[in-house]
Enzyme design. Structure first.
Site, PDB file in Angstrom:
ATOM      1  N   MET A   1     -10.972  -5.682   6.320  1.00 48.83           N
ATOM      2  CA  MET A   1     -10.123  -4.696   7.008  1.00 48.83           C
ATOM      3  C   MET A   1      -9.769  -5.243   8.391  1.00 48.83           C
ATOM      4  SD  MET A   1      -9.706  -1.947   5.083  1.00 48.83           S
ATOM      5  CE  MET A   1      -8.896  -0.991   6.347  1.00 48.83           C
TER       6      MET A   1
ATOM      7  N   ASP B   1      -4.936   3.499  -1.761  1.00 54.47           N
ATOM      8  CA  ASP B   1      -5.992   3.883  -0.819  1.00 54.47           C
ATOM      9  C   ASP B   1      -6.568   5.246  -1.170  1.00 54.47           C
ATOM     10  OD1 ASP B   1      -6.081   1.702   1.121  1.00 54.47           O
ATOM     11  OD2 ASP B   1      -3.998   2.261   1.543  1.00 54.47           O
TER      12      ASP B   1
ATOM     13  N   HIS C   1      -1.487  -1.489  -3.985  1.00 53.63           N
ATOM     14  CA  HIS C   1      -2.752  -1.165  -3.325  1.00 53.63           C
ATOM     15  C   HIS C   1      -2.826   0.355  -3.156  1.00 53.63           C
ATOM     16  CE1 HIS C   1      -6.141  -2.061  -0.598  1.00 53.63           C
ATOM     17  NE2 HIS C   1      -5.670  -1.076   0.163  1.00 53.63           N
TER      18      HIS C   1
ATOM     19  N   ASP D   1      -6.249  -6.276   4.954  1.00 51.82           N
ATOM     20  CA  ASP D   1      -5.679  -4.923   4.881  1.00 51.82           C
ATOM     21  C   ASP D   1      -5.645  -4.284   6.265  1.00 51.82           C
ATOM     22  OD1 ASP D   1      -4.872  -2.401   4.127  1.00 51.82           O
ATOM     23  OD2 ASP D   1      -6.716  -1.888   3.034  1.00 51.82           O
ATOM     24  N   GLY D   2      -4.422  -4.031   6.742  1.00 51.16           N
ATOM     25  CA  GLY D   2      -4.253  -3.320   8.006  1.00 51.16           C
ATOM     26  C   GLY D   2      -3.425  -4.093   9.018  1.00 51.16           C
ATOM     27  N   GLY D   3      -2.282  -3.523   9.395  1.00 53.82           N
ATOM     28  CA  GLY D   3      -1.448  -4.142  10.430  1.00 53.82           C
ATOM     29  C   GLY D   3      -0.798  -5.444  10.006  1.00 53.82           C
TER      30      GLY D   3
ATOM     31  N   SER E   1       0.858  -1.191   0.000  1.00 57.66           N
ATOM     32  CA  SER E   1       0.000   0.000   0.000  1.00 57.66           C
ATOM     33  C   SER E   1       0.887   1.231   0.000  1.00 57.66           C
ATOM     34  CB  SER E   1      -0.888   0.001   1.243  1.00 57.66           C
ATOM     35  OG  SER E   1      -1.414   1.303   1.433  1.00 57.66           O
TER      36      SER E   1
ATOM     37  N   GLY F   1      -2.521   4.497   7.950  1.00 56.96           N
ATOM     38  CA  GLY F   1      -1.547   3.415   7.933  1.00 56.96           C
ATOM     39  C   GLY F   1      -0.939   3.292   9.328  1.00 56.96           C
ATOM     40  N   GLY F   2      -0.228   2.203   9.564  1.00 53.44           N
ATOM     41  CA  GLY F   2       0.542   2.058  10.791  1.00 53.44           C
ATOM     42  C   GLY F   2      -0.242   1.688  12.035  1.00 53.44           C
TER      43      GLY F   2
ATOM     44  N   GLY G   1      -8.581   4.373   7.386  1.00 58.39           N
ATOM     45  CA  GLY G   1      -8.276   5.790   7.566  1.00 58.39           C
ATOM     46  C   GLY G   1      -6.807   6.110   7.699  1.00 58.39           C
TER      47      GLY G   1
ATOM     48  N   MET H   1      -9.050   8.034  -0.145  1.00 60.66           N
ATOM     49  CA  MET H   1      -9.818   8.519   1.015  1.00 60.66           C
ATOM     50  C   MET H   1     -10.377   9.905   0.712  1.00 60.66           C
ATOM     51  SD  MET H   1      -7.372   7.384   4.149  1.00 60.66           S
ATOM     52  CE  MET H   1      -6.502   5.819   4.155  1.00 60.66           C
TER      53      MET H   1
ATOM     54  N   HIS I   1      -8.641   0.847  -3.605  1.00 62.19           N
ATOM     55  CA  HIS I   1      -9.497   0.639  -2.424  1.00 62.19           C
ATOM     56  C   HIS I   1     -10.213   1.959  -2.131  1.00 62.19           C
ATOM     57  CE1 HIS I   1      -9.458  -0.189   2.254  1.00 62.19           C
ATOM     58  NE2 HIS I   1     -10.681  -0.120   1.766  1.00 62.19           N
TER      59      HIS I   1
ATOM     60  N   MET J   1     -12.314   4.362  -0.171  1.00 64.15           N
ATOM     61  CA  MET J   1     -12.876   4.676   1.152  1.00 64.15           C
ATOM     62  C   MET J   1     -13.560   6.021   1.009  1.00 64.15           C
ATOM     63  SD  MET J   1      -9.674   3.347   3.420  1.00 64.15           S
ATOM     64  CE  MET J   1      -8.626   3.319   1.984  1.00 64.15           C
TER      65      MET J   1
ATOM     66  N   GLY K   1       1.376  -1.713   4.192  1.00 61.31           N
ATOM     67  CA  GLY K   1       1.851  -0.355   3.916  1.00 61.31           C
ATOM     68  C   GLY K   1       3.101  -0.042   4.703  1.00 61.31           C
ATOM     69  N   SER K   2       2.923   0.270   5.992  1.00 65.54           N
ATOM     70  CA  SER K   2       4.058   0.718   6.807  1.00 65.54           C
ATOM     71  C   SER K   2       5.130  -0.369   6.942  1.00 65.54           C
ATOM     72  CB  SER K   2       3.576   1.173   8.185  1.00 65.54           C
ATOM     73  OG  SER K   2       2.796   0.174   8.794  1.00 65.54           O
TER      74      SER K   2
HETATM   75  C1  DX5 Z   1      -6.019   1.874   5.888  1.00 66.87           C
HETATM   76  C2  DX5 Z   1      -5.644   1.458   4.494  1.00 66.87           C
HETATM   77  C3  DX5 Z   1      -4.517   0.508   4.397  1.00 66.87           C
HETATM   78  C4  DX5 Z   1      -3.213   1.006   4.949  1.00 66.87           C
HETATM   79  C5  DX5 Z   1      -2.572  -0.151   5.611  1.00 66.87           C
HETATM   80  O1  DX5 Z   1      -7.210   2.580   5.845  1.00 66.87           O
HETATM   81  O2  DX5 Z   1      -6.760   0.859   3.832  1.00 66.87           O
HETATM   82  O3  DX5 Z   1      -4.350   0.033   3.064  1.00 66.87           O
HETATM   83  O4  DX5 Z   1      -2.333   1.522   3.992  1.00 66.87           O
HETATM   84  O5  DX5 Z   1      -1.461   0.303   6.278  1.00 66.87           O
HETATM   85  P1  DX5 Z   1      -0.627  -0.589   7.260  1.00 66.87           P
HETATM   86  O6  DX5 Z   1      -0.152  -1.789   6.500  1.00 66.87           O
HETATM   87  O7  DX5 Z   1       0.462   0.302   7.711  1.00 66.87           O
HETATM   88  O8  DX5 Z   1      -1.560  -0.996   8.396  1.00 66.87           O
HETATM   89 ZN    ZN Z   2      -6.445  -0.157   1.873  1.00 65.45          ZN
END
Ligand code: DX5
Ligand code: ZN
Length: 215
Positions: free
Chosen positions: A134, A32, A30, A172-174, A5, A141-142, A139, A34, A63, A65, A194-195
């Site tokens: 999710m 995002d 990926h 997706d997420g963490g 991401s 990353g990290g 909303g 928003m 994705h 949002m 992502g992070s």
């Molecule tokens: C959060 C996003 C994710 C985000 C994940 O709303 O949809 O795609 O980038 O980031 P990490 O991998 O850092 O949790």
């Molecule tokens: Zn995402």
């Protein structure tokens, strides 16, 4: 499949960042989107996706949002997306939204927030290509992986397999090195990170390492 991401990438040198994960063997990117309504932040829109399309052949996984997915699909199709997911929580007429994405020749997915039950998407499974579970609140990353989502993934895997659906499961997420294996075991097909990738010292090596863990 690994889908870095770019939310956690350095936007001032996006081209170089994308090259690193390509070299590491990423399967898709990926993206995002928003809108500042469904989630607090505003990130990027079709012009950025269009620029990314010009510099990579990787599958672009958009994705959404946003509160009004139907109004935004055409512009992301034109920008060069390959896959589009929208949030169940935002869709008033999800079947129409799915049809719109698929009629444009793209893969369609529905995203569920961590506490949105899987029952909400069961009737859609025969019509969608992937379901995005999710594992953090959308909303940012990290954030840390919400543990109960692991069980949700297992349940979704069982339902998909039992019915012989082709729907892929995306998480997706963490997502990090230490939960990859349990996520794979639970039945995930597409791993968004992502992070863990872009905040690491060497994103290329991190993607490689992830691929090794996933085998
Ligand atoms: C959060 C996003 C994710 C985000 C994940 O709303 O949809 O795609 O980038 O980031 P990490 O991998 O850092 O949790
Ligand atoms: Zn995402």
């Amino acid at each position: 499949m690994i889908a870095p991401s770019i939310l956690s990438a350095d936007f001032s040198k996006l081209g170089e960042e994308i090259k690193k994960v390509e070299e590491g063997g990423a399967d898709m990117l990926h993206l995002d989107i928003m809108d500042g309504h469904f989630v607090p932040q505003i990130t990027m829109g079709p012009p950025v996706v269009k620029s990314i399309r010009k510099i990579t052949k990787l599958t672009l996984d958009v994705h959404l949002m946003v509160t009004n997915p139907d109004d935004n699909i055409d512009s992301f199709v034109k920008a060069g997306a390959d896959m589009i997911s929208f949030h169940f929580e935002t869709a008033h007429t999800p079947f129409r939204t799915i049809s719109k994405i698929k009629e444009s020749g793209l893969k369609a997915g529905i995203a569920l927030n961590p506490l949105t039950p899987i029952s909400s998407v069961l009737d859609a499974l025969p019509y969608i290509d992937f379901v995005l579970l999710m594992s953090v609140s959308p909303g940012y990353g990290g954030q840390s992986f919400i543990p109960s989502v692991l069980d949700k993934i297992k349940k979704m895997r069982t339902i998909i397999d039992r019915n012989g659906y082709k729907t892929l499961i995306e998480v997706d997420g963490g997502v990090k090195g230490d939960n990859l294996e349990s996520l794979k075991k639970a039945g995930v097909d597409i791993f968004v990170a992502g992070s863990y990738i872009f905040k690491s010292e060497n994103p290329k090596e991190t993607v490689k390492k992830m691929k090794e863990i996933l085998g």
